[in-house]
Every structure is written in C-alpha cells, then in structure tokens.
Design a protein around this motif. Structure first.
Motif, short mmCIF file in Angstrom:
data_model
loop_
_atom_site.label_atom_id
_atom_site.label_comp_id
_atom_site.label_asym_id
_atom_site.label_seq_id
_atom_site.Cartn_x
_atom_site.Cartn_y
_atom_site.Cartn_z
N LYS A 119 2.53 2.68 2.49
CA LYS A 119 2.54 3.57 3.65
C LYS A 119 3.87 3.55 4.41
O LYS A 119 4.28 4.55 4.98
CB LYS A 119 1.40 3.18 4.59
N CYS A 120 4.53 2.39 4.44
CA CYS A 120 5.78 2.38 5.22
C CYS A 120 6.97 1.92 4.37
O CYS A 120 6.85 1.10 3.47
CB CYS A 120 5.62 1.53 6.49
N CYS A 178 2.29 -3.50 8.68
CA CYS A 178 1.33 -4.61 8.67
C CYS A 178 2.01 -5.89 8.20
O CYS A 178 3.18 -5.90 7.83
CB CYS A 178 0.10 -4.28 7.82
N CYS A 205 8.47 -1.92 3.73
CA CYS A 205 7.73 -2.74 2.77
C CYS A 205 7.81 -2.14 1.37
O CYS A 205 8.13 -2.83 0.40
CB CYS A 205 6.27 -2.84 3.25
N CYS A 210 0.84 -1.21 0.00
CA CYS A 210 0.00 0.00 0.00
C CYS A 210 0.87 1.25 0.00
O CYS A 210 0.38 2.36 -0.21
CB CYS A 210 -0.97 0.01 1.17
S1 SF4 Z 1 3.76 -3.20 5.39
FE1 SF4 Z 1 1.59 -2.90 5.16
S2 SF4 Z 1 1.33 -0.75 5.76
FE2 SF4 Z 1 3.46 -0.97 5.27
S3 SF4 Z 1 3.56 -0.40 3.09
FE3 SF4 Z 1 3.39 -2.62 3.24
S4 SF4 Z 1 1.23 -2.93 2.95
FE4 SF4 Z 1 1.44 -0.80 3.53
#
Ligand code: SF4
Ligand SMILES: Cc1cc2nc3c(=O)[nH]c(=O)nc-3n(C[C@H](O)[C@H](O)[C@H](O)COP(=O)(O)O)c2cc1C
Length: 511
Positions: A432-433, A476, A436, A430
């Motif tokens: 966001k972080c 996540c 990842c 996604c």
């Molecule tokens: S670990 Fe989860 S929250 Fe972070 S970028 Fe990946 S998908 Fe998004």
C-alpha cells in the motif's frame, strides 16, 4: 493414568507413534492404562514427554520414540528406573523457576475437558465478570496494567474502554491468532493445550463491551489447533459457556504475515485481500464491518481470565515499570532447551537464553539473540544483561514483540540476517505504501552491494536514508520496524555487513 501431548510440536517428533506403541503394548500385556492426550508443557526439548501419574505426582519420561516403548513397559507401567526417566515433572528446575499464570494448565489437563478446566480454576474469571457491570470489568483490566501481547503492547483496558464508549448497535470481539513472527508458537501452544482459556477470555471481553459475536482469525498452518478449537467451541456451547448471547466462529487465514496486522486482518475477515487500512479510525471505533471491535492477541485474552479471577491488582503485582504481569517467551533457533518460558517481565536476556535455554544446541558460543520476531533487533552479548521489559528493550533500540527469542551461534552471518530482514519485508509487504514496498526491495539490493564491498560509502549513506524513510514514512509497523534488525546489525555486527570497512564487534561502522 498416562499423559502424552497431542500438541503439534510433540506430534512432529513422534508423539502419535509413541501413543500407538503404548496402546499396542498395553493390549499385549493386558495393562489397564488410559492415555490422556494433553497439550504440551512447552518443554519442547523433552518431547515426546510421557507422564505417568503416581501417588507422589507425575513422573516424566523424555524424548521417547515408539521403539523405546516395549522396553519401557516391559515390567508393566513404568514408575522410574529407565534412562529416559526425569523424576517428578513438576520438580524440574526449568518448570519450577517459571511463574506460569497463562500457561498454568498447559500439558496438565485434557484440553477438551471442561471439568478439568473448572477443577484447575477455569471459568472463575467469567463467573466473576458475569456478576460485574461491564464498566467494572474494564476497571479490573485497566488496573491489571495488561498490555497487548501480540506485539504493539497497547493497554488492553484502554482499548476495551474505547469500544465500550463508542455508540453502536453492534460490536465485535476478534482474536488475532495469526502468529506470524519467526520463532513464536505460544498462541498455538495455548490453543492446543488450554483452548477454554481463550474462549473464556473472549467471553469476558464480549460482556465488557456488549458484543454478541466473536471471531478467531487463525493461521491455516495450524490444522491441529483449528481442530482443537472447533471441538472446544462445541464443548463450550453445550455447557452454556457460549451460546447465551455470545458465540465465536473460527476463520482461517491464508498465510500472509501482514494479515496479522490488525486492520489487514479485518480486511481479510471481511473477505478481501489483506491490505492495511489507514488509521484513524481505530478498529476500536470502526473495526469489523465498520463496527467498534476489540482485537486482541490469544495471550491477551487468556491473561484476562487470570485478571478477572484474581483481580487486576494481583496481576499488576508481577513485572517491572509499565510492563506488568508475566510474559510467555518462546525460545527457538540454535538453543539447547527450546520451548515456552513464562516469567514476569524483567528477566534478563542472559537468564533466559543461558539459564532456561542452556546456550546453543550446536555447543558453539552464542553470538546473537533476536528478540521480538523478524522485525526485532539482534542483540550481542554486551546487551544480554538488559531486562526483558517493554521500556528497557526500547531503551536499547529493541522490542519484545510477541516474545519470540531466536538464538544464533558464532557461525551465523549477520550481514545475511540484515539482508534477510529487508527481503522478508519486500516479500510480505502489502504494497500500500511506497517506503515499504519499494524501500525494502532497494534496501535488500543496497545491503547486497555493501556485503560485496561495492560503492561502500555511497551505499552506506543510501541504506541510512532508506531506513529513515521507512521508519518515518511507512503506514504500518511492517515497513516502520524493518530497519530495527538492520540497524542492530550495523550497530553491533557492522564489520559483518560491511566487510570492506572492518570494525570491532560492538562498534558502529562510521557512515
Ligand atoms: S508499511 Fe504496512 S501498509 Fe505500508 S506497504 Fe508495508 S505492509 Fe503495507
Ligand atoms: C506486520 C504486523 C504483523 C502483526 N502480526 C500479528 C500477529 O501475528 N498476531 C498478533 O496478535 N498481532 C500481530 N500484530 C499486531 C496487531 O496489529 C495488533 O496490534 C494486535 O493484534 C492487537 O492485539 P493485542 O493488543 O492483544 O496485542 C502485527 C502487527 C504488524 C504491524
């Protein structure tokens, strides 16, 4: 009476054509037949599977095509004596050796018939729940030991208790039917075979926590399931199963894996891009539109009907350790008998893939089994005697996830699978972080270098660092669990990932 699945899996291999051919045949031969379009029993390797009701039980005819039908019906409605005849379907060892609690009705009833549902024990759980105080319902779910079947395995009763205890004027019940894991289809199968069970389970949850509105977040790639659900909801409303203080709406997802993560799912349900929310607050306290929300998987809600109907203790009587009840495993990939197998926790990987699955469809030796979806570990034969339960999988660096089991034969390139894990994460992140978003892209690059034998020692050290950063620093489980398949390849198939550093199968490549 004839029974033929209208399930996506069966239709994809020609069940509708078989139905049309049977109708044409019955008109030309003036046969008096009624075809009930059921869901699938999950015996996908036998689809399209026609069942004919006889005084002795239902006789099955497997792998039919439309072209087989005239010969099959040449002497009237068939009751045996045909090469495709399996005999009594209920007597098939593949079905008899299962213990179906959640999928007991799948492929047997008309999915949209409330009377079929009731006649096979449906609605008993909701009727009991309506006679119980909300707290007593939650006690039953706690006593069952039921843990979320969507992947994270969080205790369902504890989640419901939190929603129940959080002060609020409005509470919601949300079903996660996004089903994004590779090789999984149990949610769809259940919705297409027995949608009333999901509706009943959500109605029980609503009564337990005091919710008036529920949502089912269904992946848009499941159009037949969406149609079945719409019709089932209509039937349930007409019959008063819904509508009296609780109703359910279906919302279609847009096809992003991350929208199966519960907080991204809530964002999506609220009309925004599916990006993960930081926790806390937990959705059980501040979920949909900021209100306390029960989010459970399709199979979790479905299991709750059984828990209420027979009592939590009866459900807890199945399984091992803290893995209570039954688990619907989905056998896919290079496997002879692909399909849905529901058994108590504790069956070994080998019993599942060799016993139920019959080994590789290619006829070649089985090499690896990935358990738990795209974030799950690849297990070599040395691990196939491990029991499939939450605790025993964790002990070997694996997980059960949503029960997806994908089989690979000896031609699979495990280095490529490790690279795919990182690429999958990069594609589905996604964003966001940083661990990842960036880590997965760099991870795929580093694995590419290792596979080409470039800067091997430095690349190997960097891959370890990246994996650790993703595990510890991701917001996540998408980023946090992506290293699991990569590490399993390093541990068990290291020489395939790092050809420059050959190591025997089963040994970790030294850093
Ligand atoms: S670990 Fe989860 S929250 Fe972070 S970028 Fe990946 S998908 Fe998004
Ligand atoms: C990346 C990611 C994808 C997920 N996809 C799904 C999914 O498709 N279906 C599902 O039920 N849970 C999925 N989950 C788990 C949910 O976040 C959540 O734990 C689950 O919906 C809770 O229901 P349960 O307790 O009944 O399992 C996913 C989690 C992550 C991190």
């Amino acid at each position: 009476m004839l029974f033929l699945p209208a399930d996506t899996g069966a239709v994809s291999v020609g069940a509708d054509d078989v139905a049309a051919a049977i109708e044409a045949c019955s008109i030309s031969q003036a046969l008096d037949v009624r075809i009930v379009r059921t869901g699938s029993r999950g015996a996908y390797w036998l689809e399209p599977l026609l069942e004919v009701a006889t005084p002795a039980g239902r006789i099955g005819f497997a792998n039919l095509s439309a072209g087989d039908v005239p010969a099959l019906f040449a002497a009237g409605v068939p009751t045996g004596a045909h090469p495709s005849c399996l005999g009594l379907v209920d007597a098939l060892p593949w079905l008899r050796q299962q213990q179906r609690l959640t999928f007991a009705r799948a492929g047997i009833i008309d999915p949209l018939s409330l009377s079929d549902y009731r006649d096979t024990g449906g609605l008993a759980g909701l009727e009991r729940a309506r006679a119980l105080a909300p707290q007593a319902i939650i006690h039953e779910v706690v006593a069952s030991g039921l843990r979320g079947r969507g992947g994270a395995a969080f205790p369902a009763g504890l989640k419901w208790q939190t929603v129940h205890d959080t002060p609020a004027a409005v509470r919601y019940v949300v079903c996660n039917a996004d089903e994004g894991d590779s090789g999984t289809f149990a949610d769809r199968l259940l919705i297409e075979a027995d949608p009333m069970q999901l509706i009943e389970g959500m109605a029980i949850a609503a009564r337990a926590v005091g919710a008036a509105q529920g949502f089912i977040y269904l992946r848009s790639e499941y159009p037949l399931a969406a149609r079945t659900l719409d019709r089932a909801l209509h039937v349930a409303r007409e019959a008063g199963v819904l509508g009296d203080g609780f109703d359910i709406a279906v919302r279609l997802g847009g096809g992003a894996y991350i929208c199966g993560e519960e907080t991204a799912l809530l964002e999506s349900l609220e009309g925004r891009r599916g990006v993960v929310r930081a926790k806390p607050p937990l959705p059980a306290r501040e979920g949909l539109f900021g209100q306390p929300t029960v989010i459970n998987n399709v199979l979790t809600f479905a299991a709750v009907t059984e828990v209420l109907a027979r009592g939590g203790a009866a459900y807890a009587g199945h399984g091992v350790d803290r893995s209570r009840g039954t688990m619907p495993f989905q056998l896919a990939g290079n496997v002879t008998r692909g399909g849905l197998v529901e058994v108590p926790f504790g069956i070994t990987v080998r019993a599942l893939v060799e016993g139920f699955g019959g080994g590789c469809a290619s006829g070649r030796p089985m090499k690896a089994v990935q358990v738990g979806g795209p974030l799950g570990a690849y297990l070599p034969e040395s691990q196939w005697d491990a029991p499939l339960a939450y605790e025993s999988m964790a002990a070997i660096g694996a997980m059960l996830g949503h029960g997806g089991v994908v089989v690979f034969d000896d031609t699979a390139d495990m280095g490529e699978q490790a690279q795919f894990a990182m690429e999958f994460c990069a594609h589905e992140s996604c964003g966001k972080c940083t661990p990842c978003r960036i880590g997965s892209t760099r991870g795929a690059e580093v694995i590419g270098r290792l596979r080409r034998g470039e800067s091997v020692a430095a690349s190997r050290a960097l891959l370890d660092d990246l994996c650790e950063t993703m595990e510890l620093g991701s917001l996540c489980a998408l980023g946090g669990l992506t290293p699991m398949p990569v590490r399993s390849v390093l541990r068990y198939f290291g020489h395939e990932l790092v050809p420059a550093m050959p190591a025997p199968l089963g040994e970790e490549v030294p850093a």
